[in-house]
Design a protein around this motif. Structure first.
Motif: not given
Length: 82
Positions: A42-62
């Protein structure tokens, strides 16, 4: 930064961590599985957490809405099947 970006990032993080915890439990309960083996798989899937946070912060509202909606719909579908 707007308040909704923080809320989207926090909500998506909690939902992703919940999905990862459920996956960890499934991997641990497999035949011949242990907690150590499940954690390594499961360790490689933990990289998904910072990617999701970054997408929520930087990306558009949608994109923030999609990042929150996908794990939420997945958890609802899992609850409906169970």
């Amino acid at each position: 930064m707007e308040w909704w970006r923080w809320a989207a990032a926090a909500g998506a993080t909690v939902l992703i961590l919940l999905l990862l915890a459920l996956r960890f439990d499934t991997l641990k309960d497999r035949r011949g599985g242990s907690a150590g083996t499940a954690a390594r798989r499961l360790a490689p899937w933990l990289l998904l957490v910072p990617v999701v946070v970054l997408a929520a912060f930087v990306g558009p509202w949608w994109l923030a809405a999609v990042v929150v909606a996908l794990p939420a719909v997945t958890l609802l579908a899992m609850a409906a099947v169970d």
